[in-house]
Motif scaffolding. Structure first.
Motif, PDB file in Angstrom:
ATOM      1  N   ALA A 115       1.138  -1.148   0.197  1.00  0.00           N
ATOM      2  CA  ALA A 115      -0.018   0.167   0.031  1.00  0.00           C
ATOM      3  C   ALA A 115       1.121   0.593   0.130  1.00  0.00           C
ATOM      4  CB  ALA A 115      -0.796  -0.096   1.056  1.00  0.00           C
TER       5      ALA A 115
ATOM      6  N   HIS B 227       0.386   5.686   0.302  1.00  0.00           N
ATOM      7  CA  HIS B 227      -0.510   6.254   0.405  1.00  0.00           C
ATOM      8  C   HIS B 227      -0.376   7.776   0.362  1.00  0.00           C
ATOM      9  CE1 HIS B 227      -4.299   3.149   1.201  1.00  0.00           C
ATOM     10  NE2 HIS B 227      -3.280   3.009   1.543  1.00  0.00           N
TER      11      HIS B 227
ATOM     12  N   GLU C 195      -5.161  12.644   9.030  1.00  0.00           N
ATOM     13  CA  GLU C 195      -4.930  12.110   7.602  1.00  0.00           C
ATOM     14  C   GLU C 195      -4.351  10.667   7.105  1.00  0.00           C
ATOM     15  OE1 GLU C 195      -4.013  14.420   3.625  1.00  0.00           O
ATOM     16  OE2 GLU C 195      -5.531  16.089   4.293  1.00  0.00           O
TER      17      GLU C 195
ATOM     18  N   ALA D 105      -5.956   8.071   9.033  1.00  0.00           N
ATOM     19  CA  ALA D 105      -7.404   7.454   8.356  1.00  0.00           C
ATOM     20  C   ALA D 105      -6.291   6.776   7.860  1.00  0.00           C
ATOM     21  CB  ALA D 105      -7.778   8.554   7.437  1.00  0.00           C
ATOM     22  N   ASN D 106      -5.636   7.165   6.794  1.00  0.00           N
ATOM     23  CA  ASN D 106      -4.493   5.901   5.598  1.00  0.00           C
ATOM     24  C   ASN D 106      -4.222   4.827   6.495  1.00  0.00           C
ATOM     25  OD1 ASN D 106      -4.812   8.287   3.856  1.00  0.00           O
ATOM     26  ND2 ASN D 106      -2.912   8.999   3.841  1.00  0.00           N
TER      27      ASN D 106
ATOM     28  N   GLN E 291      -4.910   2.792   8.708  1.00  0.00           N
ATOM     29  CA  GLN E 291      -6.492   2.319   9.424  1.00  0.00           C
ATOM     30  C   GLN E 291      -6.434   1.930   7.844  1.00  0.00           C
ATOM     31  OE1 GLN E 291      -9.741   5.272  11.054  1.00  0.00           O
ATOM     32  NE2 GLN E 291      -8.845   4.499  12.595  1.00  0.00           N
ATOM     33  N   VAL E 292      -7.078   2.307   6.761  1.00  0.00           N
ATOM     34  CA  VAL E 292      -7.036   1.512   5.799  1.00  0.00           C
ATOM     35  C   VAL E 292      -6.331   0.298   5.165  1.00  0.00           C
ATOM     36  CG1 VAL E 292      -7.639   1.859   3.217  1.00  0.00           C
ATOM     37  CG2 VAL E 292      -8.223   3.456   4.704  1.00  0.00           C
ATOM     38  N   ALA E 293      -4.840   0.907   5.213  1.00  0.00           N
ATOM     39  CA  ALA E 293      -4.086   0.101   4.988  1.00  0.00           C
ATOM     40  C   ALA E 293      -4.240  -1.332   5.971  1.00  0.00           C
ATOM     41  CB  ALA E 293      -2.420   0.334   5.144  1.00  0.00           C
TER      42      ALA E 293
ATOM     43  N   GLU F 243      -6.777  -2.842   7.377  1.00  0.00           N
ATOM     44  CA  GLU F 243      -8.335  -2.876   7.353  1.00  0.00           C
ATOM     45  C   GLU F 243      -7.816  -4.337   5.556  1.00  0.00           C
ATOM     46  OE1 GLU F 243     -10.486  -0.257   6.702  1.00  0.00           O
ATOM     47  OE2 GLU F 243     -11.098   0.238   8.484  1.00  0.00           O
ATOM     48  N   GLU F 244      -7.060  -3.251   4.772  1.00  0.00           N
ATOM     49  CA  GLU F 244      -7.057  -4.007   3.721  1.00  0.00           C
ATOM     50  C   GLU F 244      -5.922  -5.108   3.827  1.00  0.00           C
ATOM     51  OE1 GLU F 244      -6.580  -0.764   0.836  1.00  0.00           O
ATOM     52  OE2 GLU F 244      -8.918  -0.118   0.768  1.00  0.00           O
TER      53      GLU F 244
END
Length: 222
Positions: A76, A78, A86, A89-90, A92-94, A96-97
């Motif tokens: 990933a 970001h 920010e 949040a980035n 968190q996305v990493a 989760e994925e």
């Protein structure tokens, strides 16, 4: 100061040690993985604004080192706008994925700080194979980041150049007072990276957090 530009009218450019920041981070990561016994890792990049000098050069030199190791995957990447919320949040996305993340690399220390908080929040700090801790690689020199190295939260911090603004002001004063011999490019020196125990990384001596504090802020006052 702090930016590269191709504008011909630019009189002088004062640049930080951005190449070293990325290359040292890559060196440390390979050294750390070799100690663990496997040069395989999933890496998340949390990055400063797209196109910024610091992000482009730091990330580029980090990836150049990693390019020699085909089992290291960038899972990933970001960008944020130098904003901790920010970056959080980035991260968190990493998380989760990607069920397996071995390394968070931040081109600024706010990103490493945010990544640590995000991983801690979802109980993923020790989620690598065998229960090993995620490796956090930080750049810049906030006291929070250095303290995180001292406390074992971050494995590494590589530094922005102390006194770069001072150098910029001295250059400006010399130019406006008529010094015609100021160089176009003023390159600040590379600085040893900081690890918790002042490890020797591929023959290069790193600093401890306490050594960095004294180097940057001077010895403590009596």
């Amino acid at each position: 100061v702090d930016r590269m530009t191709g504008l011909e009218e630019t009189t002088s450019r004062i640049t930080g040690n951005f190449p070293a920041n990325g290359a040292q981070s890559g060196m440390y990561l390979i050294w750390k993985l070799a100690q663990e016994g496997s040069l395989s890792a999933n890496v998340v990049l949390l990055r400063k604004p797209l196109g910024s000098t610091a992000d482009a050069i730091r990330t580029g030199h980090f990836l150049k080192v990693l390019s020699y190791f085909p089992d290291i995957d960038i899972v990933a990447s970001h960008h944020d706008h130098d904003n901790t919320a920010e970056a959080y949040a980035n991260a968190q996305v990493a998380l989760e994925e990607n069920p397996v993340i071995d390394v968070f690399f931040g081109t600024g220390d706010h990103e490493a700080i945010a990544a640590y908080s995000a991983a801690e929040e979802v109980n993923r700090l020790n989620s690598r194979d065998g229960g090993k801790k995620i490796i956090f690689l930080s750049i810049d020199d906030s006291k929070t980041a250095i303290t995180n190295v001292k406390n074992g939260k971050f494995e590494l911090n590589t530094h922005y150049t102390p006194l770069v603004a001072d150098i910029g002001m001295r250059t400006l004063i010399n130019i406006v007072t008529g010094d015609k011999d100021m160089p176009h490019d003023i390159i600040t020196p590379n600085i040893p990276m900081v690890t918790q125990n002042g490890d020797v990384i591929f023959g290069i001596q790193s600093q401890t957090p306490d050594q960095w504090y004294e180097y940057t802020f001077g010895p403590p006052l009596d």
